[in-house]
Structures are given as structure tokens and as C-alpha cells.
Design an enzyme around this catalytic site. Structure first.
Site, PDB file in Angstrom:
ATOM      1  CB  SER A  47     -33.585  23.312  50.926  1.00 38.45           C
ATOM      2  OG  SER A  47     -34.681  22.471  50.621  1.00 38.45           O
ATOM      3  CG  HIS A  70     -34.749  27.020  48.891  1.00 41.37           C
ATOM      4  ND1 HIS A  70     -34.686  27.904  47.824  1.00 41.37           N
ATOM      5  CD2 HIS A  70     -34.937  25.791  48.342  1.00 41.37           C
ATOM      6  CE1 HIS A  70     -34.816  27.227  46.686  1.00 41.37           C
ATOM      7  NE2 HIS A  70     -34.977  25.947  46.965  1.00 41.37           N
ATOM      8  CG  ASP A  92     -36.900  22.858  47.625  1.00 40.23           C
ATOM      9  OD1 ASP A  92     -36.729  23.599  46.634  1.00 40.23           O
ATOM     10  OD2 ASP A  92     -35.972  22.496  48.367  1.00 40.23           O
ATOM     11  CG  MET A 107     -40.871  19.247  45.060  1.00 37.34           C
ATOM     12  SD  MET A 107     -39.771  17.846  45.293  1.00 37.34           S
ATOM     13  CE  MET A 107     -38.231  18.703  45.677  1.00 37.34           C
ATOM     14  CG  HIS A 156     -37.317  25.976  43.876  1.00 30.14           C
ATOM     15  ND1 HIS A 156     -36.315  25.033  44.019  1.00 30.14           N
ATOM     16  CD2 HIS A 156     -37.620  25.998  42.540  1.00 30.14           C
ATOM     17  CE1 HIS A 156     -36.027  24.498  42.847  1.00 30.14           C
ATOM     18  NE2 HIS A 156     -36.812  25.057  41.930  1.00 30.14           N
ATOM     19  CG  MET A 207     -39.021  22.404  41.733  1.00 26.38           C
ATOM     20  SD  MET A 207     -37.996  21.449  42.869  1.00 26.38           S
ATOM     21  CE  MET A 207     -38.382  22.283  44.398  1.00 26.38           C
ATOM     22  CG  MET A 245     -32.896  23.773  39.163  1.00 21.91           C
ATOM     23  SD  MET A 245     -33.241  23.939  40.926  1.00 21.91           S
ATOM     24  CE  MET A 245     -32.835  22.312  41.558  1.00 21.91           C
ATOM     25  N   GLY A 254     -33.422  16.060  47.552  1.00 20.24           N
ATOM     26  CA  GLY A 254     -32.245  16.601  48.218  1.00 20.24           C
ATOM     27  C   GLY A 254     -31.139  15.560  48.193  1.00 20.24           C
ATOM     28  N   GLY A 255     -29.959  15.973  48.592  1.00 20.32           N
ATOM     29  CA  GLY A 255     -28.861  15.027  48.772  1.00 20.32           C
ATOM     30  C   GLY A 255     -28.207  14.516  47.499  1.00 20.32           C
ATOM     31  CG  ASP A 313     -32.041  24.457  44.858  1.00 18.26           C
ATOM     32  OD1 ASP A 313     -31.555  23.712  45.722  1.00 18.26           O
ATOM     33  OD2 ASP A 313     -33.267  24.567  44.657  1.00 18.26           O
TER      34      ASP A 313
HETATM   35  C1  DX5 Z   1     -34.095  19.897  44.747  1.00 17.87           C
HETATM   36  C2  DX5 Z   1     -34.466  21.087  45.617  1.00 17.87           C
HETATM   37  C3  DX5 Z   1     -33.326  21.561  46.447  1.00 17.87           C
HETATM   38  C4  DX5 Z   1     -32.816  20.547  47.429  1.00 17.87           C
HETATM   39  C5  DX5 Z   1     -31.415  20.886  47.809  1.00 17.87           C
HETATM   40  O1  DX5 Z   1     -35.131  19.602  43.901  1.00 17.87           O
HETATM   41  O2  DX5 Z   1     -34.875  22.166  44.823  1.00 17.87           O
HETATM   42  O3  DX5 Z   1     -33.645  22.773  47.082  1.00 17.87           O
HETATM   43  O4  DX5 Z   1     -33.579  20.462  48.572  1.00 17.87           O
HETATM   44  O5  DX5 Z   1     -30.943  19.879  48.651  1.00 17.87           O
HETATM   45  P1  DX5 Z   1     -29.396  19.589  48.761  1.00 17.87           P
HETATM   46  O6  DX5 Z   1     -28.738  20.818  49.274  1.00 17.87           O
HETATM   47  O7  DX5 Z   1     -29.347  18.435  49.726  1.00 17.87           O
HETATM   48  O8  DX5 Z   1     -28.915  19.215  47.384  1.00 17.87           O
HETATM   49 ZN    ZN Z   2     -35.017  24.253  45.725  1.00 21.30          ZN
END
Ligand code: DX5
Ligand code: ZN
Length: 221
Positions: free
Chosen positions: A8, A33, A35, A37, A66, A68, A142, A149-150, A181
């Protein structure tokens, strides 16, 4: 099924995105990937179609977008034209609008020749998207609440992966992509794969490691 790793780029340094994309491809990533947002469906804002358009010529890897975002139907055109290979939309964002909105959005994605998928948050039963499994190329479960992330993997999701794979098999779509994810690490990747997921998103696990190629190959083992 072979496991695919989708790093990601949320966890990447946006000032050197081009180099990062090339390095991910050279490190054995299977998809990129992306993301997206909007600051409303989730708190942060990341990027829009321009990012997808700019990274498109830099890699042969599929771009896994993805979304969101609220009102995903209004944005499909931009991401499809930017070069997305697959676009996933959230059940929750669609359900807010109407009972048919998810189906309509998936059909719209397909109409651009792009693969489509539905996403459920950790607190939504996977059964809620069973009715759209026949339309989906991929489903995304999810394993954290979206936005950052993290975060830590929510272990209850493992059972949902099993149910999703079982249902896909039951409707004759045993080879359907099931993506997980959030919070995927070297410590839980095996459990996630054995439950039936074949596409693992990995943000911080890849980006915080000193050897991306090694981390990506270990996530598949
Ligand atoms: C969260 C995102 C994920 C995220 C995953 O909202 O959709 O794709 O970046 O990050 P890690 O692998 O650090 O959980
Ligand atoms: Zn994602």
C-alpha cells in the site's frame, strides 16, 4: 492458490513516489495498492486520480485502487480513465445511499473494462456482500478500521476470510481473489493465507523493513 502481495503506497514517501513504484516492482510486488481517502468516509485525505495517472506508466503491475470515499459512483470515471486495473468500493458508503447503489457501482466499474470489488469493514458481516459475489472479481475484507496504516490486525477477521472463501467455492467462484487489508505482518500472514485469502495488502510491514524484496517473499511463504 498463489499468494499475491499488494504493498500500500499509503505508507510511502509521496515526494519520491515514482522511484518507490519501480522499487516495489523490482522487489516482487504483485499489485500496487492505492488507498484513496476523501476526508469524509474516513478522516484523512490522500490522493485522487492524478496519482493513479502519474504512476500508471511507471509499472506493468496492476493498480489496485481502494476507494474509501463517499458517493463512489461519481468518481469511477476518473480512476478508470487514469488507468486503474481494479477498483474496490465500500459496502458501507454504498448502503448509505441506497440498497442498489453497490450493485450499480460495480456494474459501472465493469462498464469501463476494469475489474471490480466490494469491501467490508471489520464490523460488517461478510454475508452482507454475498449477494454481489457473482459480480465481483475480488472481495476485500478490512482487518482494521480504514483510515490509517500501521494498525493492529483484528483477529476476528480470520473467520470471515474462511466464510468468504467457502461461499466463493459454493457458488463456483473458488478462484475469486480475496484480499485482506490492514495489519498484515510476517507474524500473521500464514494464518490469513490458510484461512483463504490470496491477496495480502501490506503497508507498514513492507515500508518499515530494510529489505522489501525479502519481506515480500516472506509474506508469501
Ligand atoms: C487502511 C488502508 C490500508 C493500509 C494498510 O485504511 O486501507 O491499505 O494502508 O496499512 P498497514 O499494512 O500498515 O496496516
Ligand atoms: Zn487499503
Amino acid at each position: 492458490m498463489t499468494t499475491k502481495i499488494a504493498p500500500s503506497i499509503l505508507s510511502a514517501d509521496f515526494s519520491v513516489m515514482g522511484e518507490t513504484i519501480k522499487k516495489l516492482e523490482a522487489s516482487g510486488a504483485d499489485l500496487i495498492h492505492c488507498d484513496v481517502m476523501d476526508g469524509s468516509f474516513v478522516e484523512p485525505i490522500t490522493f485522487g486520480g492524478q496519482m493513479v495517472k502519474n504512476i500508471r506508466p511507471l509499472t506493468k503491475l496492476p493498480l489496485d485502487v481502494h476507494l474509501m470515499i463517499e458517493h463512489p459512483k461519481t468518481q469511477i470515471k476518473f480512476f478508470a480513465e487514469a488507468g486503474a486495473d481494479i477498483i474496490t468500493v465500500h459496502y458501507k458508503a454504498c448502503k448509505k445511499i441506497s440498497d442498489t447503489y453497490l450493485k450499480e457501482t460495480l456494474a459501472l466499474i465493469k462498464s469501463y473494462g476494469v475489474k471490480c470489488g466490494a469491501v467490508v469493514n471489520p464490523d460488517v458481516p461478510v454475508e452482507n456482500i454475498f449477494p454481489v459475489f457473482p459480480l465481483c472479481d475480488m472481495v476485500l475484507l478490512m482487518s482494521v478500521f480504514p483510515g490509517y496504516g500501521g494498525q493492529k490486525y483484528i483477529p476476528e477477521v480470520t473467520e470471515k476470510i474462511r466464510k468468504a472463501r467457502e461461499y466463493a467455492l459454493a457458488i463456483g467462484k473458488g478462484d475469486m481473489d480475496i484480499e485482506v487489508d490492514g495489519g498484515v505482518t510476517l507474524g500473521n500472514a500464514k494464518e490469513i493465507r490458510e484461512a483463504g485469502a490470496n491477496v495480502l495488502v501490506a503497508g507498514s510491514t513492507v515500508f518499515n523493513s530494510s529489505d522489501w524484496a525479502r519481506t515480500i517473499s516472506e509474506l508469501k511463504k
